[in-house]
Design a protein around this motif. Sequence first.
Motif, PDB file in Angstrom:
ATOM      1  N   LEU A  69      17.539  25.166  54.129  1.00 53.87           N
ATOM      2  CA  LEU A  69      16.654  25.919  53.230  1.00 53.87           C
ATOM      3  C   LEU A  69      15.530  24.965  52.818  1.00 53.87           C
ATOM      4  CD1 LEU A  69      19.384  27.751  51.098  1.00 53.87           C
ATOM      5  CD2 LEU A  69      18.297  28.467  53.239  1.00 53.87           C
ATOM      6  N   TYR A  71      12.014  23.345  51.668  1.00 58.78           N
ATOM      7  CA  TYR A  71      10.992  23.684  50.663  1.00 58.78           C
ATOM      8  C   TYR A  71      10.087  22.474  50.439  1.00 58.78           C
ATOM      9  CZ  TYR A  71       8.911  26.219  46.820  1.00 58.78           C
ATOM     10  OH  TYR A  71       8.025  26.906  46.001  1.00 58.78           O
ATOM     11  N   SER A  97      11.534  30.037  51.947  1.00 57.80           N
ATOM     12  CA  SER A  97      10.954  28.744  52.294  1.00 57.80           C
ATOM     13  C   SER A  97       9.447  28.857  52.430  1.00 57.80           C
ATOM     14  CB  SER A  97      11.549  28.249  53.622  1.00 57.80           C
ATOM     15  OG  SER A  97      10.866  27.111  54.090  1.00 57.80           O
TER      16      SER A  97
END
Length: 537
Positions: A69, A71, A97
């Motif tokens: 995930l 970011y 994201s």
Amino acid sequence: MILSGILHTSLGGFTVIRGVAPLGELARCSRFDPAYQRNLIETHRSEIEQFLADRQFLFFPEVVLSAALAYDYAKARGRAREVQALADLHAGKAFKSNVDGLAVRVVKTKLPKGLEVVGGSAAPTLAYLEIPEEQLGRDDGLRLFRIDGNHRLSAARDLKPGDAAWGLETPFCLVLHQDPTEKQRFEKVVFHNINAKQIPLTSEENLRLILQTGEGALFSDEDLLTRPSFGPAYWLARHLLPQFQADFLGGLSQHFENRHTLALGLTQFLMAKQAVASEAEAARLQGEVDRIRQALIAVNAHYAEPSRVALREAGCHGVLTAFVYFALKNEGRQLAAFARWIETNRIDRLSPATTTRGLGYHYHLGRTQAVDAASLVDVFESVLTARQRQIFISMAFREETKETFETIKKTVRQINDKHQLDIRLREIRIDQFNKGHSYTIDDEILKVIEGCGLLIADLSFGNRNVYHEIGYLMGLNRGKGQAQENFILIADKKTRGDELESDIGFNLKSWQQLRFDSTRQLEEGLTESIETFYGLR
């Protein structure tokens, strides 16, 4: 595309989504890491494709995938708080994201009133993971990584949405990671744990299920005979198993501990070498069962000899398979010579416990094989052909030697017939050397001697050319560092009588000679000498 499942925490505290999705979709949205994973072996791929097509007992465990995930906080300036993707999901908050567009949305559910759940009272949380189609449309786009199940998914890589296997509902477990570095480490460690710590079925355990007969058998004779995953070798192996009786074939009893592995390895090898029929006809194959049974009886006679304790106790399938092959080939004419070769070279002492894993002609033989049957057969047959099969006859060609020459030809012909060989005789006669141009006869004769495997020289008449040819061969042997063993000296006592001693020169009197009073004596002596030279006795 969107994958749906239940969000929960796995053993070890990892956040996972578990669900079911079409096989083709899982293959499309995932890839394997070539840095530590194997690509699909083509033979394995065809087996998986056939398994999927059969639809019979179609079941396998869930495939395990991994996703990060990701970011980028540099792109999200002014954001009120730091994103805690995994904690947010468990709290019921969505994630998307800003790096690759991967998104996860969760939906909390409620249990019906009064319903208790084993292990807790919380209702399941539904999770929907979305991968943007534009990512899947690019070769370098976002993909989930495969931790376990790569071969199953690779077999589906060429499937299209309209194909029957594309839509097969396939269980999956998707492990979510917040830290990309942790994700990579997790994938490698779990891949190692799954593949290195499991104990797979041995070939014997696996084949016991496949070749089982009677009530509860997984596969019929027709299945074994016609299914692409099996074939005639499996059918023949099943019907050969009843012949593996320790009380009947006592010399082979040690090999029968892994009888299913032996049966299939034996039939596959014999079919590959065309020693038995490989047609998919039960009637024809039944006849081959009887032939192999007779071969096992012949081989057992060698194994059961008191001096062959090491051969019996080794339990090596590869050696036994080679024995059976030579018992079948040419009606077993080379079996005795092969048995002597095995013992002379101490191959009878090799056993699975003292050798490395045999790779052999089929991977499932493993440590029961120890020595590859194909290698044994190739080496022994090369030994038989290593010494050139041309015998040069050096003698004075006259009326008195005609009977001797005919006896030599007869003896070689009988050895050829007995052992299915192709030993050729070439006698040197001056009147046969006519090339149509000038040449030196001596040079031509010497070239023939250089190319022959064995020289038979008749000393009966003290012929100078015969002595020249023997001397030349001896010189060649010495120059090559070879033993003086590639010639046979013969002398006719019946024809020459007392004159024989004066016929034979001083320099050859000390060499062993085959002196004969009759053609029968010559035939018997030559047979022993030639068979010994070619390793046939």
